[in-house]
Design a protein around this motif. Sequence first.
Motif, short mmCIF file in Angstrom:
data_model
loop_
_atom_site.label_atom_id
_atom_site.label_comp_id
_atom_site.label_asym_id
_atom_site.label_seq_id
_atom_site.Cartn_x
_atom_site.Cartn_y
_atom_site.Cartn_z
N ARG A 1 -63.90 40.69 14.17
CA ARG A 1 -62.44 40.59 14.30
C ARG A 1 -61.86 39.81 13.11
NH1 ARG A 1 -60.36 41.78 19.17
NH2 ARG A 1 -62.15 40.94 20.30
N ARG A 2 -62.55 38.77 12.72
CA ARG A 2 -62.11 37.99 11.55
C ARG A 2 -62.24 38.82 10.27
NH1 ARG A 2 -64.70 33.90 14.57
NH2 ARG A 2 -66.66 34.13 13.42
N VAL B 1 -53.61 46.12 14.45
CA VAL B 1 -53.45 44.76 13.94
C VAL B 1 -51.97 44.42 14.04
CG1 VAL B 1 -53.90 43.16 12.06
CG2 VAL B 1 -55.36 45.17 12.34
N GLU C 1 -60.25 43.04 25.38
CA GLU C 1 -59.26 42.94 24.30
C GLU C 1 -57.94 42.32 24.80
OE1 GLU C 1 -60.10 43.98 20.82
OE2 GLU C 1 -61.86 43.49 22.02
N ALA D 1 -56.99 36.83 13.14
CA ALA D 1 -58.04 37.51 13.90
C ALA D 1 -57.62 37.75 15.34
CB ALA D 1 -59.33 36.70 13.85
N GLU D 2 -56.88 36.81 15.92
CA GLU D 2 -56.51 36.96 17.33
C GLU D 2 -55.49 38.08 17.55
OE1 GLU D 2 -54.28 33.19 15.81
OE2 GLU D 2 -56.20 34.23 15.47
N VAL E 1 -56.00 41.18 16.29
CA VAL E 1 -56.72 42.44 16.10
C VAL E 1 -57.20 42.95 17.46
CG1 VAL E 1 -58.76 43.54 15.09
CG2 VAL E 1 -57.47 41.84 13.77
N ILE F 1 -68.39 48.54 16.25
CA ILE F 1 -67.56 47.42 15.78
C ILE F 1 -68.29 46.64 14.69
CG2 ILE F 1 -66.63 45.19 16.49
CD1 ILE F 1 -65.81 46.54 19.13
N GLU G 1 -66.56 46.98 24.97
CA GLU G 1 -66.46 47.23 23.53
C GLU G 1 -67.72 47.91 23.00
OE1 GLU G 1 -64.18 43.32 24.34
OE2 GLU G 1 -66.06 44.27 25.00
N GLU H 1 -66.26 38.73 17.68
CA GLU H 1 -65.24 37.84 17.11
C GLU H 1 -65.43 37.64 15.61
OE1 GLU H 1 -62.64 37.28 18.87
OE2 GLU H 1 -63.69 38.31 20.50
N PHE I 1 -59.40 46.09 19.06
CA PHE I 1 -60.28 47.20 18.74
C PHE I 1 -60.00 48.40 19.66
CE2 PHE I 1 -62.99 43.67 17.09
CZ PHE I 1 -62.94 44.07 15.76
N ALA J 1 -58.60 50.05 14.93
CA ALA J 1 -57.96 48.81 15.37
C ALA J 1 -56.45 48.90 15.27
CB ALA J 1 -58.47 47.62 14.54
#
Length: 387
Positions: free
Chosen positions: A52-53, A218, A236, A63-64, A66, A249, A244, A49, A68, A216
């Motif tokens: 992700r940010r 986005v 995800e 971020a939410e 994204v 990552i 993951e 996470e 992967f 990713a």
Amino acid sequence: MAGIRAYLDYNASAPLLAVAREAMVAALDVAANPSSVHAEGRAARRLIETVRRDVAALVNAKAEHVVFTSGATEAASTLLSPDWQMGRGTVRMSRLYVSEADHPCLLNGGRFPAAQVTRIGVDANGIADLGALESALGGHDKSEGLPLVAIHAANNETGVIQPIDRIAAIVKAAGGILIVDAVQAVGRVSTDLSAGYADYLILSSHKIGGPKGVGAIVAASDLMMPKPLINGGGQEKGHRGGTENLAAIAGFGAAAREALAGLPAMDAVRQRRDEIEAIVKSLVPDAEIFGTGAPRLANTAFFAIAGVKAETAQIAFDLAGVALSAGSACSSGKVGPSHVLKAMGYGDSLGALRVSIGPATGAEDVELFRTALAGIAARRADRERAA
């Protein structure tokens, strides 16, 4: 390979950054599955996470939004689908529109049948024909489904930058959805998903100095997403099944932070690229540099030498200690005619050489390039005299 070498193939894959390597090594010590609920699993989840940010910050997204993937090709194959979901309902995309100069992962159409893919031409600089796009979308039959448009932000061969804001206006006016392949753009030009020009971006870690094997999707929002390409355990948020790849990552996140911080360095990269192009024109006055009539990435030069096959020149450069590409490196071992140049009106017999550099490219790399090109030019002159 022994000896000093110059790596001038960043658009194929940027060298792994030290910070990315360090992040990956540290992540290898996080042994747990990120989906596990115990303390070790929660630690792995926190790492994901955090990254992700970091990836979201690179393109000014949430971020939410994204997701992967294993790379840009998987991201494209996921997004290029006729079948989408909005909540519990379904949404149909009845036709895909792509540019003739797109990367093969877009040109191939993903999960669309070939008969449902329309290719839009480009001009002599590789800019999409906006009139043709507008006309094609104007004739789209929405009773069968929505139009889905996918296009690159910056070309992987020429470095030419598309007018995405104008393309987006045309797509939105037609009620379509826009996917932007931002693989070559991020870290080289400012990319802001919050500006509203794209609905989805495609990113790749190894183009910005992260590891291979991670990328990713986005999204501008999470209201609508394609049906998963890979189903599994619901990772995800159900958009991409499978545990993951924590280490990859982690490296992606470190590279994303460096790419965002390094944007101001692109001015120096542009100066180095201009120096390389000046060398080309000095040593080979009749060389043609493509895309110079349009905005280009600061790091990319794409040129052809009359009378010299691109693959022959590539081998000569390699033997002289210079790594560059004869067009795209999207296919294993690919050399030969460029589909991008063909789309630009140069026919299918012309090959070209791509030099793509980064902030670490130094004067010694440029000098190796100069020496190698001088040798190629001298051998061409000898052949011409003997003819």
